[in-house]
Design a protein around this motif. Structure first.
Motif, PDB file in Angstrom:
ATOM      1  N   ASN B  93      48.245  47.657  49.413  1.00 10.73           N
ATOM      2  CA  ASN B  93      46.848  46.271  48.716  1.00 10.73           C
ATOM      3  C   ASN B  93      45.821  46.936  48.680  1.00 10.73           C
ATOM      4  OD1 ASN B  93      48.749  44.332  50.152  1.00 10.73           O
ATOM      5  ND2 ASN B  93      47.962  44.539  51.725  1.00 10.73           N
ATOM      6  N   LEU B  94      45.769  48.708  48.184  1.00 14.94           N
ATOM      7  CA  LEU B  94      44.620  49.320  48.131  1.00 14.94           C
ATOM      8  C   LEU B  94      44.539  48.938  46.077  1.00 14.94           C
ATOM      9  CD1 LEU B  94      43.674  52.303  49.918  1.00 14.94           C
ATOM     10  CD2 LEU B  94      42.164  49.876  49.353  1.00 14.94           C
ATOM     11  N   ASP B  95      44.104  48.382  45.229  1.00 14.42           N
ATOM     12  CA  ASP B  95      43.557  49.060  44.014  1.00 14.42           C
ATOM     13  C   ASP B  95      43.374  50.534  43.831  1.00 14.42           C
ATOM     14  OD1 ASP B  95      42.663  45.651  43.375  1.00 14.42           O
ATOM     15  OD2 ASP B  95      44.602  46.186  43.218  1.00 14.42           O
ATOM     16  N   ASN B  96      43.631  50.522  42.227  1.00 13.08           N
ATOM     17  CA  ASN B  96      43.151  52.139  42.153  1.00 13.08           C
ATOM     18  C   ASN B  96      41.685  51.922  42.027  1.00 13.08           C
ATOM     19  OD1 ASN B  96      46.129  53.577  41.876  1.00 13.08           O
ATOM     20  ND2 ASN B  96      46.320  52.234  39.367  1.00 13.08           N
ATOM     21  N   VAL B  97      41.440  53.157  42.715  1.00 16.70           N
ATOM     22  CA  VAL B  97      40.058  53.356  42.870  1.00 16.70           C
ATOM     23  C   VAL B  97      39.487  54.161  42.455  1.00 16.70           C
ATOM     24  CG1 VAL B  97      39.948  52.413  45.217  1.00 16.70           C
ATOM     25  CG2 VAL B  97      40.510  55.270  44.895  1.00 16.70           C
ATOM     26  N   ILE B 117      42.311  56.978  51.710  1.00 20.40           N
ATOM     27  CA  ILE B 117      41.825  55.378  52.548  1.00 20.40           C
ATOM     28  C   ILE B 117      42.469  55.093  53.179  1.00 20.40           C
ATOM     29  CG2 ILE B 117      40.789  53.424  51.757  1.00 20.40           C
ATOM     30  CD1 ILE B 117      39.900  54.687  49.280  1.00 20.40           C
ATOM     31  N   GLU B 121      41.823  54.546  57.235  1.00 18.32           N
ATOM     32  CA  GLU B 121      41.526  52.268  57.412  1.00 18.32           C
ATOM     33  C   GLU B 121      43.075  52.798  58.885  1.00 18.32           C
ATOM     34  OE1 GLU B 121      41.770  49.882  55.120  1.00 18.32           O
ATOM     35  OE2 GLU B 121      40.181  51.045  54.424  1.00 18.32           O
TER      36      GLU B 121
END
Lengths: 193, 173
Positions: B93-97, B117, B121
């Motif tokens: 669910n994480l986009d590229n940071v 991350i 989390e």
């Protein structure tokens, strides 16, 4: 003839009975009730015993002495009152109370037996009359820990438990939440750009 | 020969790093962190059983220690499993940071960052989730189901069931 003898016997029995009843009513007669006022008997907590002496006779009872050896020192501690109580005179048709507070030293089954009362039933009497109170039989003295577990107020302990348990739940939650929020903010910032 | 061997060494190191990221196994630091948290949450019920169930620690310290160690092991097992499942979900669910994704180097950095991350989390949420569930099951077991049992049996049964169910639920996806 037989009828006459029978009637004479009946009359004689009636006279004797009447005299006996009159005698009993003339002298003092003490009835003693021994009661436990607690709902629960618990090790280390006060146990209240009440003795009520009723004089149902027509004469005052003299030199009344109530004695209860039911609470020996190795099993009970007297918090208030004494095992012996005395009254010079208990008027007829009246009652007196004596209250004792003891504290059981150990849990387990215990036999609550009768207290003994001695008195002179009349002013002319020289022979001491002895009477016994009601007895309560075997009772169970609970452990203090069992009693506290069942009946004591635990509000403060619950509040302290919540305080102790909260960090293990709240700290990880806030750490996770702060990380999630931080990522959400950076995601929104990128989208708006 | 030496260049080739160093390249193969690098690849195998990268592969090792990937394997570490995607495996259930924890680093020593993570394991210590999980065991520490599990021990703390396993020790919390001691207060409950001491003050409310009237189990004196001086008489029952052996049982408390054994119960705490057993429960801590199962809770840390549950932490590990839940964290593993969550990490992959969070990662997806994480986009590229990292903004600049053109270079392979930056892509790797982005993946590493995402991984960190997700790891963080997943770890914190796993601890929160498992601690809450453990305390809830323990309270229900101790004060409802085993209410009339002797305190010692109450302690062992409640702790075993709470930590056992936690470990069991953690194995599901």
């Amino acid at each position: 003839m037989k009828c006459v003898i029978f009637l004479l016997c009946a009359l004689l029995a009636n006279v004797v009975y009447s005299e006996t009843v009159v005698d009993e009513l003339e002298d003092a007669k003490l009835l003693v009730a021994k009661n436990v006022l607690n709902n629960y008997i618990v090790e280390g907590l006060n146990l209240t015993i009440k003795y009520t002496i009723h004089n149902i006779g027509s004469s005052p009872a003299l030199n009344v002495k109530l004695q209860d050896e039911n609470f020996p020192a190795e099993y009970f501690e007297y918090a208030s009152g004494f095992s012996v109580a005395q009254w010079a005179r208990i008027p007829p048709k009246s009652n007196v109370d004596h209250v004792v507070i003891v504290s059981p030293k150990m849990p387990g089954m215990f036999n609550l037996t009768s207290a003994v009362v001695t008195y002179l039933p009349s002013e002319k009497a020289s022979k001491v009359q002895t009477g016994y109170s009601t007895e309560l039989g075997e009772v169970y003295i609970q452990r203090l820990s069992d009693y506290n577990r069942r009946y004591a107020s635990q509000t403060l302990n619950w509040i302290l438990f919540i305080i102790i348990a909260s960090p293990s739940i709240l700290i990880p939650f806030f750490l996770w939440k702060s990380s999630t929020n931080k990522y959400q903010k950076s995601k929104k910032a990128k989208k708006s750009n | 020969m030496s260049a080739k061997s160093s390249k193969s060494k690098n690849l195998s190191q990268e592969e090792e790093a990937l394997l570490q990221d995607y495996s259930r196994d924890l680093s020593t630091k993570s394991s210590a962190f999980f065991y520490g948290n599990a021990a703390i949450v396993s020790a919390v019920p001691i207060w409950l059983f001491w003050k409310i169930h009237q189990m004196e620690p001086t008489n029952n310290y052996i049982y408390f220690i054994l119960g705490t160690l057993f429960t801590a092991y199962l809770i840390s097992f549950a932490y590990k499993n839940v964290k593993f499942v969550l990490k992959h979900k969070i990662f997806q669910n994480l986009d590229n940071v990292v903004q600049d994704e053109k270079d392979k180097k930056n892509e790797d950095r982005s993946l590493r960052k995402k991984n960190e991350i997700a790891e963080y989390e997943a770890t914190t949420y796993s601890i929160f989730y498992n601690n809450s569930l453990f305390l809830f099951i323990l309270l229900v077991a101790s004060f409802v189901i085993f209410k009339n049992f002797t305190p010692l049996f109450n302690y062992f049964l409640s702790m075993s069931i709470a930590s056992g169910l936690l470990a069991l639920f953690s194995t599901s996806k």
